[in-house]
Design a protein around this motif. Structure first.
Motif, PDB file in Angstrom:
ATOM      1  N   ASP A  27      -4.655   1.837  -3.653  1.00  0.00           N
ATOM      2  CA  ASP A  27      -5.008   3.175  -4.152  1.00  0.00           C
ATOM      3  C   ASP A  27      -4.858   4.267  -3.103  1.00  0.00           C
ATOM      4  N   ARG A  58       0.830  -1.205   0.000  1.00  0.00           N
ATOM      5  CA  ARG A  58       0.000   0.000   0.000  1.00  0.00           C
ATOM      6  C   ARG A  58       0.863   1.252   0.000  1.00  0.00           C
ATOM      7  N   GLY A  72       2.279   1.890  -3.494  1.00  0.00           N
ATOM      8  CA  GLY A  72       1.329   2.030  -4.589  1.00  0.00           C
ATOM      9  C   GLY A  72       1.067   0.777  -5.374  1.00  0.00           C
ATOM     10  N   ASP A  78      -0.920  10.425  -7.424  1.00  0.00           N
ATOM     11  CA  ASP A  78      -0.639   9.160  -8.083  1.00  0.00           C
ATOM     12  C   ASP A  78      -0.446   8.085  -7.021  1.00  0.00           C
ATOM     13  N   ASN A  79      -0.751   6.854  -7.351  1.00  0.00           N
ATOM     14  CA  ASN A  79      -0.611   5.779  -6.370  1.00  0.00           C
ATOM     15  C   ASN A  79       0.835   5.504  -5.986  1.00  0.00           C
ATOM     16  N   ALA A  96      -4.347   7.789  -4.715  1.00  0.00           N
ATOM     17  CA  ALA A  96      -5.560   8.265  -5.378  1.00  0.00           C
ATOM     18  C   ALA A  96      -6.569   8.833  -4.384  1.00  0.00           C
TER      19      ALA A  96
END
Length: 338
Positions: free
Chosen positions: A280, A273, A276, A288-289, A283
């Motif tokens: 998400d 996480r 990314g 951006d992730n 986001a």
């Protein structure tokens, strides 16, 4: 009726100001540059070199935020601020973010309408004197002249300390660390007081550093951290979680050198996480992730930033102490990336 009109107008004004403040993230994206309020020049924390290139512990946090928001850690304009001008610069919108060894206090959080989003350095106020002054404790400074920056918590703490110990002093007020150091070295004051980290940074630049000692007393709590304006929680979240990403990265062993490899091989769900790969997380903040992965790649994790700029072995030579991770007995602790 008059009361209703008044409160209706007040609510409208509050809404408009809130919407205006909330535009910070969009403004930075549109501008293509983060404007970061910095120190006027504190070695190890934030200072330009002869070519105007900025580096330091606080500088790297600004660069991490730029990497997160703009995809490029170099897209930062650094605006030097003093103890007296820093908060005005933030309030007025001259800077988007303030990262320059500023202490989180009740009055700054409330009366100045500012939000401290994290603590990137736990510090405390100390004193530096020349060895030949012949004192080994701040309590022996009765009648001393003391260099002190105006507009700072150190100014207030100094008054409290001397009053509580029933001793006197003569303040010599200065605008910033550079002037304090000049005045102190010139003999205008017997002692120089500021955050202990600032004293170490100043001493490191002195040609005769070994002839100066930092006294053992730490007379205050000084939680230092990045600051944004009230009413812009979305922007505050970006700065806050950029900082926490650097902490989680250190805790999980993710570095600037291995971040790309870890992103493709890790089985750790929180790391996925963070980088990314899943979840998400970027986001959810309008990013951006892989935004946090870029920050780690650009400046390293918290431990790397600390070690490179101010850690043991550098000229500043600070131990991690309270700034060690919680798993190592320190206070640095990030909420979960979940």
């Amino acid at each position: 009726m008059k009361k209703s009109v008044f409160f209706g107008a007040l609510a409208a004004t509050t809404l408009v100001s809130g919407l205006a403040a909330a535009a910070t993230l969009d403004d930075i994206k549109a501008r293509g540059e983060l404007i970061c309020g910095s120190n006027t020049g504190l070695t190890g924390f934030g200072a330009p070199d002869a070519s105007g290139n900025w580096s330091g512990f606080d500088v790297d946090l600004c660069r991490a935020v730029a990497a997160v928001v703009l995809g490029d850690a170099t897209k930062v304009k650094f605006v030097p601020t003093t103890g007296e001008t820093r908060f005005t610069a933030l309030q007025s919108g001259e800077v988007d973010l303030l990262v320059r060894n500023s202490t989180w206090t009740f009055s700054r959080d409330s009366e100045l309408a500012l939000d401290f989003v994290a603590v990137n350095y736990y510090d405390g106020q100390g004193f530096m004197v020349k060895k030949d002054l012949g004192v080994s404790s701040a309590k022996e400074l009765d009648g001393a002249t003391v260099c002190i920056q105006t507009g700072t918590t150190t100014e207030l703490n100094l008054a409290d300390f001397f009053k509580q110990n029933n001793i006197s002093y003569q303040p010599v007020t200065v605008a910033d660390d550079s002037e304090a150091q000049r005045q102190y070295l010139a003999g205008a004051c017997d002692a120089y007081t500021t955050d202990a980290s600032g004293l170490a940074a100043s001493r490191a630049t002195m040609p005769d550093a070994d002839t100066h000692i930092i006294l053992p007393e730490i007379i205050s709590k000084e939680p230092l951290g990045p600051v944004v304006r009230h009413g812009d929680s979305a922007w505050g979240d970006v700065v806050r979680w950029t900082y926490y990403a650097l902490l989680v990265a250190e805790e999980k062993g993710v570095t600037s050198a291995n971040v790309e490899e870890v992103a493709t091989s890790t089985a750790d769900e929180e790391v996925k996480r963070l980088l990314g790969v899943s979840g998400d997380m970027g986001a959810k903040m309008g990013l951006d992730n892989d935004a946090f992965k870029r920050a780690i790649a650009a400046v390293g994790n918290y431990g790397e930033i600390f070690s490179r700029n101010i850690g043991e072995g550098t000229a500043i030579n600070l131990a991690r102490g309270l700034n060690a991770l919680w798993t190592q007995g320190g206070l640095q602790y990030a909420p979960p990336f979940r």
